[in-house]
Design a protein around this motif. Structure first.
Motif, PDB file in Angstrom:
ATOM      1  N   MET A  22       0.824  -1.210   0.000  1.00  0.00           N
ATOM      2  CA  MET A  22       0.000   0.000   0.000  1.00  0.00           C
ATOM      3  C   MET A  22       0.856   1.257   0.000  1.00  0.00           C
ATOM      4  O   MET A  22       0.518   2.266  -0.600  1.00  0.00           O
ATOM      5  CB  MET A  22      -0.961  -0.015   1.204  1.00  0.00           C
ATOM      6  N   SER A  23       2.011   1.243   0.662  1.00  0.00           N
ATOM      7  CA  SER A  23       2.844   2.434   0.772  1.00  0.00           C
ATOM      8  C   SER A  23       3.385   2.883  -0.579  1.00  0.00           C
ATOM      9  O   SER A  23       3.733   4.044  -0.760  1.00  0.00           O
ATOM     10  CB  SER A  23       4.005   2.180   1.732  1.00  0.00           C
ATOM     11  N   ASP A  24       3.479   1.958  -1.565  1.00  0.00           N
ATOM     12  CA  ASP A  24       3.993   2.319  -2.881  1.00  0.00           C
ATOM     13  C   ASP A  24       2.909   2.866  -3.804  1.00  0.00           C
ATOM     14  O   ASP A  24       3.216   3.322  -4.909  1.00  0.00           O
ATOM     15  CB  ASP A  24       4.637   1.096  -3.554  1.00  0.00           C
ATOM     16  N   LEU A  25       1.664   2.818  -3.387  1.00  0.00           N
ATOM     17  CA  LEU A  25       0.575   3.276  -4.232  1.00  0.00           C
ATOM     18  C   LEU A  25       0.501   4.806  -4.261  1.00  0.00           C
ATOM     19  O   LEU A  25       0.856   5.480  -3.288  1.00  0.00           O
ATOM     20  CB  LEU A  25      -0.758   2.749  -3.715  1.00  0.00           C
ATOM     21  N   PRO A  26       0.015   5.377  -5.372  1.00  0.00           N
ATOM     22  CA  PRO A  26      -0.305   6.810  -5.355  1.00  0.00           C
ATOM     23  C   PRO A  26      -1.382   7.083  -4.311  1.00  0.00           C
ATOM     24  O   PRO A  26      -2.121   6.190  -3.899  1.00  0.00           O
ATOM     25  CB  PRO A  26      -0.833   7.072  -6.775  1.00  0.00           C
ATOM     26  N   ASP A  27      -1.477   8.335  -3.908  1.00  0.00           N
ATOM     27  CA  ASP A  27      -2.494   8.688  -2.920  1.00  0.00           C
ATOM     28  C   ASP A  27      -3.897   8.674  -3.501  1.00  0.00           C
ATOM     29  O   ASP A  27      -4.864   8.362  -2.803  1.00  0.00           O
ATOM     30  CB  ASP A  27      -2.197  10.082  -2.346  1.00  0.00           C
ATOM     31  N   LEU A  28      -4.018   9.022  -4.789  1.00  0.00           N
ATOM     32  CA  LEU A  28      -5.339   9.213  -5.372  1.00  0.00           C
ATOM     33  C   LEU A  28      -5.388   8.655  -6.798  1.00  0.00           C
ATOM     34  O   LEU A  28      -4.430   8.818  -7.563  1.00  0.00           O
ATOM     35  CB  LEU A  28      -5.686  10.704  -5.418  1.00  0.00           C
ATOM     36  N   ALA A  29      -6.497   8.010  -7.145  1.00  0.00           N
ATOM     37  CA  ALA A  29      -6.782   7.615  -8.531  1.00  0.00           C
ATOM     38  C   ALA A  29      -8.058   8.324  -8.962  1.00  0.00           C
ATOM     39  O   ALA A  29      -9.073   8.264  -8.263  1.00  0.00           O
ATOM     40  CB  ALA A  29      -6.955   6.107  -8.649  1.00  0.00           C
ATOM     41  N   VAL A  30      -7.993   9.004 -10.089  1.00  0.00           N
ATOM     42  CA  VAL A  30      -9.167   9.664 -10.658  1.00  0.00           C
ATOM     43  C   VAL A  30      -9.678   8.789 -11.793  1.00  0.00           C
ATOM     44  O   VAL A  30      -8.988   8.587 -12.796  1.00  0.00           O
ATOM     45  CB  VAL A  30      -8.833  11.076 -11.176  1.00  0.00           C
ATOM     46  N   VAL A  31     -10.872   8.230 -11.615  1.00  0.00           N
ATOM     47  CA  VAL A  31     -11.454   7.302 -12.585  1.00  0.00           C
ATOM     48  C   VAL A  31     -12.506   8.060 -13.398  1.00  0.00           C
ATOM     49  O   VAL A  31     -13.438   8.633 -12.838  1.00  0.00           O
ATOM     50  CB  VAL A  31     -12.091   6.094 -11.884  1.00  0.00           C
ATOM     51  N   TYR A  32     -12.340   8.063 -14.721  1.00  0.00           N
ATOM     52  CA  TYR A  32     -13.182   8.919 -15.544  1.00  0.00           C
ATOM     53  C   TYR A  32     -13.394   8.305 -16.920  1.00  0.00           C
ATOM     54  O   TYR A  32     -12.698   7.374 -17.327  1.00  0.00           O
ATOM     55  CB  TYR A  32     -12.526  10.298 -15.701  1.00  0.00           C
ATOM     56  N   ALA A  45      -4.002   7.594   8.052  1.00  0.00           N
ATOM     57  CA  ALA A  45      -4.042   7.427   9.502  1.00  0.00           C
ATOM     58  C   ALA A  45      -4.642   6.081   9.882  1.00  0.00           C
ATOM     59  O   ALA A  45      -4.177   5.408  10.833  1.00  0.00           O
ATOM     60  CB  ALA A  45      -4.824   8.565  10.153  1.00  0.00           C
ATOM     61  N   LYS A  46      -5.660   5.640   9.144  1.00  0.00           N
ATOM     62  CA  LYS A  46      -6.260   4.334   9.413  1.00  0.00           C
ATOM     63  C   LYS A  46      -5.277   3.200   9.167  1.00  0.00           C
ATOM     64  O   LYS A  46      -5.300   2.176   9.875  1.00  0.00           O
ATOM     65  CB  LYS A  46      -7.493   4.132   8.529  1.00  0.00           C
ATOM     66  N   ALA A  47      -4.449   3.375   8.145  1.00  0.00           N
ATOM     67  CA  ALA A  47      -3.510   2.309   7.767  1.00  0.00           C
ATOM     68  C   ALA A  47      -2.272   2.287   8.639  1.00  0.00           C
ATOM     69  O   ALA A  47      -1.525   1.299   8.625  1.00  0.00           O
ATOM     70  CB  ALA A  47      -3.101   2.482   6.299  1.00  0.00           C
ATOM     71  N   ALA A  48      -2.022   3.367   9.386  1.00  0.00           N
ATOM     72  CA  ALA A  48      -0.779   3.455  10.175  1.00  0.00           C
ATOM     73  C   ALA A  48      -0.813   2.498  11.366  1.00  0.00           C
ATOM     74  O   ALA A  48      -1.855   2.162  11.902  1.00  0.00           O
ATOM     75  CB  ALA A  48      -0.605   4.885  10.661  1.00  0.00           C
TER      76      ALA A  48
END
Length: 311
Positions: free
Chosen positions: A1-11, A308-311
């Motif tokens: 999970m730490s290597d993932l981008p923070d946000l994905a915009v799906v369009y 914060a939830k994942a920490a």
């Protein structure tokens, strides 16, 4: 999970979200673009491409591609949500994909909408219109950009259209028959919300009976688009409270509600809930601020909550 981008915009639309992407870059947000064209997933795998996913699925996509992604996106987002991913505005698709559900929600909350009936067969449209004042509008249940709306001035006109099979039914086979409400002043008001709260409102004026009232840059440059007048307005507190109640009940995290004033009796009629807001062309001129910055600030807060939830 730490290597993932923070946000994905799906369009789906390839140009509509350039202002959003520019705002994400201004704020230094780590994000990835996920166009739905060519997308597929494994129901037993296929984890989300980012910590947070932001749905930007347009109901008008069926106009651009008969193999549109509207219903595919619902399955995709439920898949990712089932894996524990935060998908912003995913729940709003349930209300965004049905004008009948929208009007039912508005009525349940005690607010007024246009007198409307729903049907799923062409042959049933004239009977469904009995008791409504003409002229009426026939609308498709899944609409966008003013598409799938036809005005019938008399019951005979509607009956002839149904005999010919030309009345609009839409991609899910549901049509709405709705009393035409003449708009006071020739305009409607579009109230934008963010995280369930009032952001701003626009009075949108159009010539004649134009139904495509999208005020964003990409909408206004489409061939044949109506010339729209857009003015920032401040609705009465009661209307703002009603809009906030509507988007909360519809689980619309980013979106708008449209209403008109019926010139026949001065009543406020809420008639559309939109979970895809491209905001407005030339926002600094019209609004005095760029709402994309407000949106990105909120998205950053959502991302931080997930971290914060994942920490």
């Amino acid at each position: 999970m730490s290597d993932l981008p923070d946000l994905a915009v799906v369009y789906e639309h390839p140009q509509w979200f350039e202002p959003l992407f520019a705002a994400l870059e201004r704020h230094g947000v780590s994000y990835v673009k996920v166009p739905l064209a060519g997308h597929g997933f494994d129901p037993a795998g296929s984890p989300a491409p980012a910590r947070v996913v932001f749905s930007r699925v347009a109901m008008s996509s069926f106009l651009r591609d008969p193999e549109h992604p509207i219903f595919y996106a619902q399955s995709l987002f439920e898949h990712w949500r089932g894996q524990g991913t935060r998908v912003v505005n995913a729940a709003a698709l349930a209300i965004d994909t049905s004008k009948a559900r929208q009007l039912s929600l508005i009525a349940r909350l005690g607010f007024k909408g246009p007198q409307t009936r729903a049907a799923h067969r062409q042959a049933d449209l004239p009977k469904a219109a009995e008791g409504l004042r003409f002229p009426v509008l026939v609308k498709v249940d899944v609409g966008g950009s003013g598409s799938g709306i036809v005005r019938y001035d008399t019951a005979a006109e509607l009956a002839e259209a149904t005999r010919a099979g030309t009345a609009p039914m839409g991609v899910n086979g549901i049509a709405l028959i709705q009393e035409y409400a003449p708009r006071q002043g020739g305009g409607i008001t579009r109230v934008e919300t963010l995280n369930g709260k009032y952001l701003y409102a626009l009075e949108v004026e159009s010539p004649g009976d134009a139904f495509d009232l999208c005020p964003a840059d990409a909408c206004l440059i489409r061939p044949g688009s109506a010339v729209l007048g857009m003015t920032r307005v401040e609705p009465p507190a009661g209307i703002i409270a009603a809009v906030e109640a509507i988007v909360a009940a519809g689980e619309v995290e980013v979106g708008s509600v449209e209403y008109l004033i019926d010139e026949r009796d001065g009543s406020v009629q809420f008639y559309d809930i939109n979970a895809l807001s491209n905001f407005v062309a030339k926002p600094m001129d019209v609004l005095g601020f760029d709402p994309h910055d407000n949106l990105v600030d909120w998205l950053v807060g959502v991302i931080n909550e997930e971290k914060a939830k994942a920490a």
